[in-house]
Design a protein around this motif. Structure first.
Motif, PDB file in Angstrom:
ATOM      1  N   LEU A 179       0.849  -1.183   0.000  1.00  0.00           N
ATOM      2  CA  LEU A 179       0.000   0.000   0.000  1.00  0.00           C
ATOM      3  C   LEU A 179       0.885   1.233   0.000  1.00  0.00           C
ATOM      4  O   LEU A 179       1.757   1.382   0.866  1.00  0.00           O
ATOM      5  CB  LEU A 179      -0.906   0.020   1.239  1.00  0.00           C
ATOM      6  CG  LEU A 179      -1.917  -1.122   1.373  1.00  0.00           C
ATOM      7  CD1 LEU A 179      -2.728  -0.949   2.649  1.00  0.00           C
ATOM      8  CD2 LEU A 179      -2.839  -1.187   0.166  1.00  0.00           C
ATOM      9  N   ASP A 180       0.667   2.100  -0.952  1.00  0.00           N
ATOM     10  CA  ASP A 180       1.390   3.368  -1.009  1.00  0.00           C
ATOM     11  C   ASP A 180       0.670   4.404  -0.158  1.00  0.00           C
ATOM     12  O   ASP A 180      -0.511   4.695  -0.389  1.00  0.00           O
ATOM     13  CB  ASP A 180       1.497   3.864  -2.451  1.00  0.00           C
ATOM     14  CG  ASP A 180       2.471   3.031  -3.274  1.00  0.00           C
ATOM     15  OD1 ASP A 180       3.424   2.506  -2.686  1.00  0.00           O
ATOM     16  OD2 ASP A 180       2.264   2.901  -4.499  1.00  0.00           O
ATOM     17  N   VAL A 181       1.418   4.963   0.787  1.00  0.00           N
ATOM     18  CA  VAL A 181       0.865   6.039   1.610  1.00  0.00           C
ATOM     19  C   VAL A 181       1.163   7.359   0.913  1.00  0.00           C
ATOM     20  O   VAL A 181       2.338   7.675   0.674  1.00  0.00           O
ATOM     21  CB  VAL A 181       1.480   6.015   3.027  1.00  0.00           C
ATOM     22  CG1 VAL A 181       0.916   7.145   3.869  1.00  0.00           C
ATOM     23  CG2 VAL A 181       1.241   4.672   3.679  1.00  0.00           C
TER      24      VAL A 181
ATOM     25  N   ALA B 165       5.369   7.008   2.509  1.00  0.00           N
ATOM     26  CA  ALA B 165       5.805   5.709   3.018  1.00  0.00           C
ATOM     27  C   ALA B 165       5.159   4.593   2.218  1.00  0.00           C
ATOM     28  O   ALA B 165       4.267   4.816   1.387  1.00  0.00           O
ATOM     29  CB  ALA B 165       5.480   5.563   4.505  1.00  0.00           C
ATOM     30  N   VAL B 166       5.621   3.390   2.483  1.00  0.00           N
ATOM     31  CA  VAL B 166       5.070   2.166   1.898  1.00  0.00           C
ATOM     32  C   VAL B 166       4.772   1.218   3.045  1.00  0.00           C
ATOM     33  O   VAL B 166       5.598   1.011   3.926  1.00  0.00           O
ATOM     34  CB  VAL B 166       6.057   1.517   0.913  1.00  0.00           C
ATOM     35  CG1 VAL B 166       5.473   0.237   0.340  1.00  0.00           C
ATOM     36  CG2 VAL B 166       6.412   2.483  -0.202  1.00  0.00           C
ATOM     37  N   VAL B 167       3.543   0.629   3.014  1.00  0.00           N
ATOM     38  CA  VAL B 167       3.109  -0.298   4.056  1.00  0.00           C
ATOM     39  C   VAL B 167       2.893  -1.658   3.422  1.00  0.00           C
ATOM     40  O   VAL B 167       2.192  -1.768   2.395  1.00  0.00           O
ATOM     41  CB  VAL B 167       1.834   0.197   4.753  1.00  0.00           C
ATOM     42  CG1 VAL B 167       1.419  -0.773   5.852  1.00  0.00           C
ATOM     43  CG2 VAL B 167       2.039   1.594   5.327  1.00  0.00           C
ATOM     44  N   TYR B 168       3.466  -2.688   4.047  1.00  0.00           N
ATOM     45  CA  TYR B 168       3.291  -4.063   3.569  1.00  0.00           C
ATOM     46  C   TYR B 168       2.352  -4.778   4.539  1.00  0.00           C
ATOM     47  O   TYR B 168       2.640  -4.875   5.739  1.00  0.00           O
ATOM     48  CB  TYR B 168       4.642  -4.787   3.514  1.00  0.00           C
ATOM     49  CG  TYR B 168       5.617  -4.154   2.553  1.00  0.00           C
ATOM     50  CD1 TYR B 168       5.651  -4.524   1.222  1.00  0.00           C
ATOM     51  CD2 TYR B 168       6.518  -3.176   2.993  1.00  0.00           C
ATOM     52  CE1 TYR B 168       6.551  -3.940   0.336  1.00  0.00           C
ATOM     53  CE2 TYR B 168       7.410  -2.587   2.122  1.00  0.00           C
ATOM     54  CZ  TYR B 168       7.426  -2.964   0.794  1.00  0.00           C
ATOM     55  OH  TYR B 168       8.303  -2.382  -0.080  1.00  0.00           O
ATOM     56  N   ILE B 169       1.195  -5.262   4.005  1.00  0.00           N
ATOM     57  CA  ILE B 169       0.184  -5.904   4.844  1.00  0.00           C
ATOM     58  C   ILE B 169      -0.121  -7.293   4.301  1.00  0.00           C
ATOM     59  O   ILE B 169       0.175  -7.610   3.136  1.00  0.00           O
ATOM     60  CB  ILE B 169      -1.110  -5.062   4.895  1.00  0.00           C
ATOM     61  CG1 ILE B 169      -1.723  -4.958   3.497  1.00  0.00           C
ATOM     62  CG2 ILE B 169      -0.847  -3.693   5.480  1.00  0.00           C
ATOM     63  CD1 ILE B 169      -3.087  -4.294   3.471  1.00  0.00           C
ATOM     64  N   LYS B 170      -0.736  -8.097   5.172  1.00  0.00           N
ATOM     65  CA  LYS B 170      -1.146  -9.441   4.784  1.00  0.00           C
ATOM     66  C   LYS B 170      -2.413  -9.805   5.535  1.00  0.00           C
ATOM     67  O   LYS B 170      -2.505  -9.593   6.749  1.00  0.00           O
ATOM     68  CB  LYS B 170      -0.040 -10.454   5.104  1.00  0.00           C
ATOM     69  CG  LYS B 170      -0.339 -11.858   4.601  1.00  0.00           C
ATOM     70  CD  LYS B 170       0.865 -12.777   4.844  1.00  0.00           C
ATOM     71  CE  LYS B 170       0.607 -14.161   4.260  1.00  0.00           C
ATOM     72  NZ  LYS B 170       1.766 -15.050   4.477  1.00  0.00           N
TER      73      LYS B 170
END
Length: 381
Positions: free
Chosen positions: A78-80, A97-102
């Protein structure tokens, strides 16, 4: 006209009905079969009621009244969007920022939140602004890992309720405003100029010190050279003085000798056959002859004979030299094989007092038993 056409083609009605039934069956089968990919899960609802999660593979569901919602179970990015914030020291900054989710629980992601991706993105934006606002400008530029850790910690609790796990957060850029950037550049330039001036001053100081040390060493070496030169000159003068004194002495002796020779010549011309010469004149004549010929004058009488008498020859053993040399030759000519045999015999212990290890152990046991006063136990086979 239409009823007339239908009547002209007998059996057309049942055919149309069959085609409609076939189409309905195909659509029904299509609605019943649900294919789930290996990387996703699907939430099934029947008449709007949640029933279950569909696992990867082929699944049959009630047709026409069922709906499915797919959830990607892989790690997603996800690009913030870029956010503006004011730091603690009132400096405006922008960051993204960049968020990595699962997705860990598809049921919660379906029932607890409308759109989990949008929810995580919005939460990350607000958290990013809050974290930057709680830090000073220098910390926002230098402590990226701390910013990432704080954002992830703030996102963990709410996202767990949505069945989503935040695996990582990476702040890509933190940029201060243009005015702040210009001020930082000026500060950096001033700092560099200051360091350059300090280095230049240190270089000049070191150069002056090196120059002074070089001059000092040069003066010391020059002084040492002058001192050594004076010493050598003094030594040369002393040697020259001694040589001149010896030369004068030699010339005086030569004059005396020449005068003596003239006197001897005058005496030899006389009629007398007996002459009395003083000892000093004899020694002077001897030295003068030595200087003229370069040979030594023998002051003592030589040995009458180089042969030893019988007693002396027997005392020093001069006549036994040939016998001693013969014994040495015989010892050198000993049989090598005999020496090897003797060495092998000594090695094996034959003809010597060397005992084997077993014998040494037995002797020790016998000595211990004798010391204790007990009788030795008989050997058993």
């Amino acid at each position: 006209m239409a009823p007339v056409a239908l009547q002209l083609i007998p059996g057309l009605g049942p055919l149309l009905v069959g085609v409609l039934v076939l189409l309905l069956a195909i659509v029904t089968v299509y609605q019943m079969v649900e294919i789930v990919d290996a990387y996703e899960k699907k939430a099934l609802t029947v008449f709007g009621e949640y029933r279950r999660l569909l696992e990867p593979g082929i699944t049959f569901i009630p047709p026409f009244v069922s709906r499915t919602y797919a959830f990607d179970m892989r790690t997603q990015t996800l690009d913030v969007p870029r956010q503006e914030a004011i730091t603690r020291d009132n400096s405006p900054v922008t960051a993204d920022a960049v968020v990595y989710i699962k997705v860990m629980d598809a049921k919660k992601a379906f029932l607890e939140v409308d759109d989990y991706k949008m929810a995580v993105s919005n939460l990350a934006q607000t958290t990013l602004r809050a974290v930057l606002g709680d830090m000073e400008l220098d910390d926002t530029l230098n402590k990226r890992q701390e910013i990432n850790a704080r954002i992830r910690k703030e996102l963990d609790e709410p996202t767990d309720e949505w069945g989503v796990r935040v695996e990582s957060v990476e702040v890509r850029e933190v940029n201060p405003s243009k005015d702040v950037q210009q001020a930082m550049e000026q500060q950096t330039s001033a700092e560099r100029r200051r360091r350059a001036m300090i280095l230049e001053a240190q270089g000049e100081r070191r150069s002056a010190v090196e120059t002074a040390q070089g001059e000092k060493q040069s003066n010391i070496i020059r002084a040492q050279g002058e001192k050594q030169s004076q010493i050598l000159e003094a030594q040369g003068d002393a040697i020259s003085t001694v040589l001149r004194a010896k030369s004068a002495e030699s010339m005086g002796e030569r004059a005396i000798i020449e005068k003596g020779m003239e006197t001897l010549e005058g005496i030899g011309q006389g009629e007398s056959t007996t002459f009395v010469l003083p000892q000093e004149l004899t020694s002077l004549v001897g030295r003068y002859g030595k200087q003229l010929t370069g040979s030594d004058v023998q002051d003592t009488e030589g040995l009458d004979s180089l042969d030893f008498d019988a007693e002396t020859r027997e005392l020093i053993g001069l006549d036994d030299i040939e016998e001693i040399l013969g014994q040495i030759d015989e010892a050198a000519e000993m049989d090598i094989e005999e020496l090897e045999q003797e060495a092998e015999a000594i090695k094996s212990g034959a003809g010597t007092d060397i005992k084997s290890p077993d014998e040494v152990v037995e002797d020790a046991e016998d000595a211990e038993v004798a010391g204790s006063g007990a009788e030795p136990e008989p050997e058993t086979e």
